[in-house]
Design an enzyme around this catalytic site. Structure first.
Site, short mmCIF file in Angstrom:
data_model
loop_
_atom_site.label_atom_id
_atom_site.label_comp_id
_atom_site.label_asym_id
_atom_site.label_seq_id
_atom_site.Cartn_x
_atom_site.Cartn_y
_atom_site.Cartn_z
CG ASP A 119 -1.58 0.81 1.07
OD1 ASP A 119 -3.36 0.67 0.72
OD2 ASP A 119 -1.72 2.32 1.27
CB ILE A 120 1.01 4.55 -2.37
CG1 ILE A 120 2.03 5.32 -2.54
CG2 ILE A 120 -0.44 4.69 -1.25
CD1 ILE A 120 1.47 5.47 -3.87
N GLY A 169 -15.26 3.05 4.80
CA GLY A 169 -14.09 3.12 3.86
C GLY A 169 -13.85 2.62 3.03
CG ASN A 184 -11.95 -0.80 4.09
OD1 ASN A 184 -12.38 -1.16 5.11
ND2 ASN A 184 -11.23 0.19 3.46
CG HIS A 193 -6.91 -2.85 3.30
ND1 HIS A 193 -5.85 -1.41 2.81
CD2 HIS A 193 -8.04 -2.58 2.83
CE1 HIS A 193 -6.88 -0.85 1.51
NE2 HIS A 193 -7.92 -1.57 2.22
CG HIS A 211 -8.57 -2.95 -2.39
ND1 HIS A 211 -9.16 -1.99 -3.01
CD2 HIS A 211 -8.33 -2.29 -1.23
CE1 HIS A 211 -9.74 -1.61 -2.69
NE2 HIS A 211 -9.33 -1.32 -1.23
P1 5GP Z 1 -9.68 1.26 -0.62
O1 5GP Z 1 -10.32 2.08 1.63
O2 5GP Z 1 -10.39 1.11 -1.01
O3 5GP Z 1 -10.48 0.17 0.72
O4 5GP Z 1 -7.91 1.36 0.42
C1 5GP Z 1 -7.58 1.81 -1.11
C2 5GP Z 1 -6.28 1.54 -0.26
O5 5GP Z 1 -5.62 1.46 -1.43
C3 5GP Z 1 -5.80 3.07 0.53
O6 5GP Z 1 -5.16 1.59 1.57
C4 5GP Z 1 -4.43 2.85 0.10
O7 5GP Z 1 -3.59 3.68 0.83
C5 5GP Z 1 -4.26 2.42 -1.67
N1 5GP Z 1 -3.31 2.94 -2.55
C6 5GP Z 1 -4.20 3.95 -3.18
N2 5GP Z 1 -3.62 4.94 -5.13
C7 5GP Z 1 -2.87 3.32 -4.78
C8 5GP Z 1 -1.64 3.70 -5.62
O8 5GP Z 1 -1.45 4.02 -6.59
N3 5GP Z 1 -0.37 2.22 -4.68
C9 5GP Z 1 -1.07 1.63 -4.27
N4 5GP Z 1 0.20 0.68 -4.08
N5 5GP Z 1 -1.80 2.21 -3.29
C10 5GP Z 1 -2.53 3.00 -3.54
#
Ligand code: 5GP
Ligand code: ZN
Length: 117
Positions: free
Chosen positions: A31-32, A96, A90, A105, A103
């Site tokens: 995760d970034i 969230g 999520n 986590h 995806h």
């Molecule tokens: P969500 O909140 O949709 O469940 O999680 C999305 C996740 O994707 C977040 O934890 C966010 O930091 C990660 N994320 C968003 N854009 C990117 C990206 O371009 N690269 C990576 N490696 N992670 C990302």
């Protein structure tokens, strides 16, 4: 591949990510914006919008994503009872969800709170 989907682009290698595992069905990358010392996202290589878009035919794939999550945790040395890790998905505003490509986590490397915030 879905147009303009950031995770589809990561799967295709079109934008950079630190990939920790990949096979014909799934890709796992860091995760970034990590929320724990280990924070990896496991995604299906095929675009699926979110957990509510899974069909009955996707059940083996959904199971595979879970198994890859555990495999990644093992790779990181966290799949032991004294260490441990957390797996979560999520959905929706209250859940969230931000990125609309399914995806899972995988978080670990610190004590996780319960209930989650
Ligand atoms: P969500 O909140 O949709 O469940 O999680 C999305 C996740 O994707 C977040 O934890 C966010 O930091 C990660 N994320 C968003 N854009 C990117 C990206 O371009 N690269 C990576 N490696 N992670 C990302
Ligand atoms: Zn996608």
């Amino acid at each position: 591949m879905s147009q303009d989907c950031i995770f589809c682009k990561i799967v295709q290698g079109e934008i950079p990510a630190t990939i920790v595992y990949q096979d014909e069905l799934a890709t796992a990358f860091r995760d970034i914006n990590p929320q724990a010392p280990m924070h990896v996202l496991v995604v299906p290589n095929r675009h699926i919008d979110d957990i509510t878009a899974l069909s009955e035919a996707d059940e083996p794939l959904a199971g595979h994503l879970l198994r890859v999550a555990a495999q990644v945790a093992a790779q990181e040395g966290l799949a032991t009872p004294d260490r441990g890790f957390r797996v979560l998905v999520n959905y929706g505003d209250e859940g969230g969800l931000v990125v609309h490509h399914l995806h899972v986590h995988v978080l670990g490397g610190r004590k996780m709170g319960w209930p989650p915030g």
